[in-house]
Design a protein around this motif. Sequence first.
Motif, PDB file in Angstrom:
ATOM      1  N   GLN A 142       4.952  -2.459 -10.520  1.00 38.75           N
ATOM      2  CA  GLN A 142       5.058  -1.565 -11.678  1.00 38.75           C
ATOM      3  C   GLN A 142       5.654  -0.206 -11.278  1.00 38.75           C
ATOM      4  OE1 GLN A 142       1.909  -3.152 -11.128  1.00 38.75           O
ATOM      5  NE2 GLN A 142       2.425  -4.799 -12.543  1.00 38.75           N
ATOM      6  N   THR A 143       6.612  -0.226 -10.354  1.00 37.78           N
ATOM      7  CA  THR A 143       7.287   1.013  -9.943  1.00 37.78           C
ATOM      8  C   THR A 143       8.796   0.911 -10.156  1.00 37.78           C
ATOM      9  OG1 THR A 143       7.445   0.207  -7.650  1.00 37.78           O
ATOM     10  CG2 THR A 143       5.532   1.572  -8.210  1.00 37.78           C
ATOM     11  N   GLU A 144       9.228  -0.055 -10.996  1.00 38.87           N
ATOM     12  CA  GLU A 144      10.668  -0.239 -11.179  1.00 38.87           C
ATOM     13  C   GLU A 144      11.332   0.963 -11.815  1.00 38.87           C
ATOM     14  OE1 GLU A 144       8.826  -2.733 -14.626  1.00 38.87           O
ATOM     15  OE2 GLU A 144       8.229  -1.863 -12.715  1.00 38.87           O
ATOM     16  N   GLY A 145      10.556   1.876 -12.416  1.00 40.66           N
ATOM     17  CA  GLY A 145      11.142   3.089 -12.980  1.00 40.66           C
ATOM     18  C   GLY A 145      11.732   4.005 -11.931  1.00 40.66           C
ATOM     19  N   PHE A 146      11.251   3.904 -10.700  1.00 36.15           N
ATOM     20  CA  PHE A 146      11.754   4.780  -9.630  1.00 36.15           C
ATOM     21  C   PHE A 146      13.008   4.176  -9.001  1.00 36.15           C
ATOM     22  CE2 PHE A 146       7.060   5.521  -9.585  1.00 36.15           C
ATOM     23  CZ  PHE A 146       7.074   6.853  -9.959  1.00 36.15           C
ATOM     24  N   VAL A 147      14.016   3.904  -9.825  1.00 35.14           N
ATOM     25  CA  VAL A 147      15.218   3.223  -9.331  1.00 35.14           C
ATOM     26  C   VAL A 147      16.016   4.097  -8.367  1.00 35.14           C
ATOM     27  CG1 VAL A 147      15.460   1.647 -11.275  1.00 35.14           C
ATOM     28  CG2 VAL A 147      16.434   3.941 -11.435  1.00 35.14           C
ATOM     29  N   GLY A 148      15.936   5.399  -8.512  1.00 39.42           N
ATOM     30  CA  GLY A 148      16.734   6.281  -7.661  1.00 39.42           C
ATOM     31  C   GLY A 148      15.984   6.823  -6.469  1.00 39.42           C
ATOM     32  N   ALA A 172      13.191   5.780  -0.990  1.00 38.83           N
ATOM     33  CA  ALA A 172      12.502   4.750  -0.219  1.00 38.83           C
ATOM     34  C   ALA A 172      11.924   3.721  -1.187  1.00 38.83           C
ATOM     35  CB  ALA A 172      11.387   5.370   0.634  1.00 38.83           C
ATOM     36  N   LEU A 173      11.575   2.552  -0.652  1.00 46.59           N
ATOM     37  CA  LEU A 173      10.845   1.551  -1.417  1.00 46.59           C
ATOM     38  C   LEU A 173       9.553   2.175  -1.930  1.00 46.59           C
ATOM     39  CD1 LEU A 173      10.177  -1.444  -2.228  1.00 46.59           C
ATOM     40  CD2 LEU A 173       9.165  -1.665   0.062  1.00 46.59           C
ATOM     41  N   VAL A 174       9.212   1.940  -3.203  1.00 44.91           N
ATOM     42  CA  VAL A 174       8.012   2.516  -3.810  1.00 44.91           C
ATOM     43  C   VAL A 174       7.067   1.382  -4.194  1.00 44.91           C
ATOM     44  CG1 VAL A 174       7.097   4.046  -5.582  1.00 44.91           C
ATOM     45  CG2 VAL A 174       9.422   4.393  -4.728  1.00 44.91           C
ATOM     46  N   VAL A 175       5.868   1.373  -3.607  1.00 52.98           N
ATOM     47  CA  VAL A 175       4.881   0.327  -3.874  1.00 52.98           C
ATOM     48  C   VAL A 175       3.516   0.976  -4.108  1.00 52.98           C
ATOM     49  CG1 VAL A 175       6.085  -1.483  -2.602  1.00 52.98           C
ATOM     50  CG2 VAL A 175       4.491   0.018  -1.390  1.00 52.98           C
ATOM     51  N   ARG A 176       2.579   0.154  -4.587  1.00 56.24           N
ATOM     52  CA  ARG A 176       1.221   0.637  -4.855  1.00 56.24           C
ATOM     53  C   ARG A 176       0.245   0.001  -3.874  1.00 56.24           C
ATOM     54  NH1 ARG A 176       1.552   3.601  -9.357  1.00 56.24           N
ATOM     55  NH2 ARG A 176       3.206   3.094 -10.860  1.00 56.24           N
ATOM     56  N   GLY A 206       0.357   7.958  -9.228  1.00 55.33           N
ATOM     57  CA  GLY A 206      -0.366   6.755  -9.604  1.00 55.33           C
ATOM     58  C   GLY A 206      -1.755   6.996 -10.144  1.00 55.33           C
ATOM     59  N   ILE A 207      -2.106   8.231 -10.466  1.00 57.52           N
ATOM     60  CA  ILE A 207      -3.424   8.562 -10.990  1.00 57.52           C
ATOM     61  C   ILE A 207      -3.310   8.727 -12.497  1.00 57.52           C
ATOM     62  CG2 ILE A 207      -5.331  10.221 -10.925  1.00 57.52           C
ATOM     63  CD1 ILE A 207      -4.497  10.885  -8.057  1.00 57.52           C
ATOM     64  N   PRO A 208      -3.998   7.904 -13.298  1.00 55.44           N
ATOM     65  CA  PRO A 208      -3.884   8.010 -14.758  1.00 55.44           C
ATOM     66  C   PRO A 208      -4.209   9.420 -15.230  1.00 55.44           C
ATOM     67  CG  PRO A 208      -5.061   6.007 -14.153  1.00 55.44           C
ATOM     68  CD  PRO A 208      -4.899   6.818 -12.894  1.00 55.44           C
ATOM     69  N   CYS A 209      -3.363   9.929 -16.118  1.00 60.85           N
ATOM     70  CA  CYS A 209      -3.495  11.334 -16.518  1.00 60.85           C
ATOM     71  C   CYS A 209      -3.058  11.500 -17.965  1.00 60.85           C
ATOM     72  CB  CYS A 209      -2.638  12.216 -15.600  1.00 60.85           C
ATOM     73  SG  CYS A 209      -2.902  13.988 -15.821  1.00 60.85           S
ATOM     74  N   ARG A 210      -3.749  12.393 -18.682  1.00 58.32           N
ATOM     75  CA  ARG A 210      -3.369  12.734 -20.043  1.00 58.32           C
ATOM     76  C   ARG A 210      -3.573  14.227 -20.256  1.00 58.32           C
ATOM     77  NH1 ARG A 210      -8.135   9.578 -23.451  1.00 58.32           N
ATOM     78  NH2 ARG A 210      -9.895  10.970 -22.959  1.00 58.32           N
ATOM     79  N   VAL A 211      -2.797  14.792 -21.179  1.00 61.54           N
ATOM     80  CA  VAL A 211      -2.874  16.217 -21.505  1.00 61.54           C
ATOM     81  C   VAL A 211      -3.848  16.397 -22.665  1.00 61.54           C
ATOM     82  CG1 VAL A 211      -1.580  18.254 -22.201  1.00 61.54           C
ATOM     83  CG2 VAL A 211      -0.512  16.559 -20.699  1.00 61.54           C
ATOM     84  N   VAL A 212      -4.762  17.364 -22.539  1.00 56.77           N
ATOM     85  CA  VAL A 212      -5.835  17.573 -23.507  1.00 56.77           C
ATOM     86  C   VAL A 212      -5.785  19.008 -24.010  1.00 56.77           C
ATOM     87  CG1 VAL A 212      -8.351  17.700 -23.756  1.00 56.77           C
ATOM     88  CG2 VAL A 212      -7.316  15.808 -22.494  1.00 56.77           C
ATOM     89  N   LEU A 253      12.584  -0.302  10.499  1.00 58.43           N
ATOM     90  CA  LEU A 253      12.998  -1.099   9.351  1.00 58.43           C
ATOM     91  C   LEU A 253      13.221  -0.277   8.095  1.00 58.43           C
ATOM     92  CD1 LEU A 253      10.716  -4.240   9.687  1.00 58.43           C
ATOM     93  CD2 LEU A 253      12.840  -3.670  10.879  1.00 58.43           C
ATOM     94  N   GLY A 254      12.739   0.968   8.078  1.00 54.22           N
ATOM     95  CA  GLY A 254      12.897   1.791   6.889  1.00 54.22           C
ATOM     96  C   GLY A 254      11.591   2.466   6.517  1.00 54.22           C
ATOM     97  N   ASN A 255      11.534   2.977   5.310  1.00 52.15           N
ATOM     98  CA  ASN A 255      10.356   3.702   4.820  1.00 52.15           C
ATOM     99  C   ASN A 255       9.879   3.105   3.503  1.00 52.15           C
ATOM    100  OD1 ASN A 255      10.599   5.596   6.961  1.00 52.15           O
ATOM    101  ND2 ASN A 255      12.064   6.786   5.765  1.00 52.15           N
ATOM    102  N   PHE A 256       8.626   3.312   3.217  1.00 49.66           N
ATOM    103  CA  PHE A 256       8.113   2.988   1.889  1.00 49.66           C
ATOM    104  C   PHE A 256       7.141   4.074   1.459  1.00 49.66           C
ATOM    105  CE2 PHE A 256       5.017   0.997   4.699  1.00 49.66           C
ATOM    106  CZ  PHE A 256       3.792   1.224   4.072  1.00 49.66           C
ATOM    107  N   THR A 257       7.140   4.357   0.158  1.00 53.68           N
ATOM    108  CA  THR A 257       6.220   5.324  -0.425  1.00 53.68           C
ATOM    109  C   THR A 257       5.072   4.567  -1.074  1.00 53.68           C
ATOM    110  OG1 THR A 257       7.938   6.977  -0.802  1.00 53.68           O
ATOM    111  CG2 THR A 257       5.949   7.149  -2.146  1.00 53.68           C
TER     112      THR A 257
END
Length: 682
Positions: free
Chosen positions: A21-27, A30-34, A289-295, A129-133
């Motif tokens: 669920q990190t496909e939004g970080f296309v740019g 590094a590889l972005v995983v959870r 990756g921490i669920p957040c909302r503005v109140v 081999l590279g980096n991942f976030t």
Amino acid sequence: MKDLVIKHVKLWRHDNQKLHQTEGFVGAKALVVRRGKPFRVSLKLKERPFNPKTDALVFKFSIGHLFVKRSVTFSKVSPCSRWGACMDPEGPDLQCPSILISTPASAPVGTYSIQLFVFTPSSRKSYHLGNFTLLCNPWCSKDAVFLSFEDQREEYIQNDSGLLYMGTPMSVAARPWSFDQFEPDILEACLSLLQVSPQHLTNPVKDYKSRADPIYISRVVSAMINSEDDRGVLKGKWSGDFTQGVDPSTWTGSGDILTQWAESGFSPVMYGQCWVFAAVMCTVMRVLGIPCRVVTNYNSAHDTNGNLVIEEFYNELGKKLPHSKDSIWNFHVWVECWMTRKDLGSDLNGWQVLDPTPQERSAGVFCCGPAPVRALRDRRIELPYDIPFVYAEVMASVHTVVLREGQVVCSSRDTKRVGSLICTKAVGQPRPENITGDYKHVKSPNSTLRSRRRHNSDDTVSSNSTSQGVSVTLTLEKAPVAGVPITFRVTITNKETVAKEIIEHLNAQAKQYNHSPSDTFWEAESVVKLAPLEVRVVRHQISPVHYEDVVGDDLINLAVVLEDPSNQQRVLACEEFNIESPQLDIEIMKKGAVNRGTQHTAVVSFTNPFSVPVSGVLTIRAAGLKLGEREFRILNLPPGGRVQQPLSFVPKKAGTRMIQARLDLTNRAVVRGYQMVTVNRN
């Protein structure tokens, strides 16, 4: 025997990020995983295949000076409690081995390097081999930020646009905001925020270890959004001249702020106010990756002496006086983040208040929280962090005093005004959700509200007060709208069996949401004769010519003081409200589906409701719609005149997107509008 040589490495970026669920970080760089979920790495070997009897592969994952090594096994994928590396259990290809890397659900957040050691009977080689976030994972039940429902994960992690709520409890005003978490370089800016924090610069090893805990991360981010103690993102300013930076009311999204901060070498961006601080923090937390909302907390108290009492003063003519160090902001904006609280007990899991606006120090630093919302409701003020301060913001009482020549002539206490409404954007809907009942015990809280742009014009608001001889109620007859007279009525009740002659003093002042009112812009006085026990309704109106200069972000403090000359008694009723700004209308021209990759047209329209011609600059932007930011000039639009601006856009991302527009009128209000667009995947 030939040597074992790695010819090529494939990190399966697209596939891994889709699964995580990190496909939004296309740019992202590094590889972005959870964390807590495996990801795949493939090796293309040269000369010969991997021989499990004689060869060994060992991975080293490093973040700073911390590292862990794991040998590649043929066992099942490691559980989400520890690091691991195993051959693809669906059938290993020893010429092109595919390896599943597992990370613990409590691993520190940040960017890791991957190093591979290859051992054979005749050699030892190492490869970078590279980096991942690695980000927190609200989809993983073992992660401290796990959120059970997909619609909430979509709203509080993936949604890159939203609404911030301002105005007053009786006239909730929605302001569009672009969180921009998937825009280019925003992920890297958010990670840099952790890297330049005092905690990291002082002790990097301790900081990296602590990043496993969302409580720690949230306090670091809360402090780093403001620049009071560190190289934080935003410098706050609440009045005066903004020419050295940007007026906070003109920001429309987090992306410009975070990009400017990172590109400047981490110099604070000028300027922010509460909703800007909160919205930028929401972006950073969603990125991590921490669920957040503005109140938004309406009538938010700042109790300087900790007695849970806010004092307000008026003179005998109804003018509000700046006499108190305590203050009530018409609204104050913070964030809530979702996490478990192993430090406090499972009964306090869930939403936690965090406030990056610099108001009070917490452990010597300008940050606030995480304070469990449940602890506030149950008044568990002995717990960390900053619960007493937040509790006062939502629970203090208001003591209103009328002064004449320095002497108190009447007073009243209101226990319901502070924290009278607390709301956030509803899940999946462009409307406010009433969450007041989460913070305090209220009778049957209404979970849904209407924003100001859909407010019923016949809605009324009122306040009242009483003395021994007379009582008064001040009621707005309609929600005030720009270009239309403000109409209100004063209801006066003679509670005695003798006739009275009452002097009515009326006063209207403009005010910013976080300040005492400025000078009076409208006032009136009249004499009202009352028969014994009579109830009299007196109607008034304020014409647009008097209030046009305060339409927009300013509010109105309207007060009436009744004076009884026979006994010198006075009684006060007051109300604070905002005047609804004119709206920008945004319409999608082609009806039906909006598809990704297809050109569409929207039209932005504005009608001048003012009594004079207006000029200004129209700015339009839309994250994920390949629109960028466009500016258009509007010159000398006459009263009642209408202007329309078409624009083309090509959606590049599926999902719900927002087109937002802002018209900065010369010497007048900022006019805003937004339109939600649902983009199909084709």
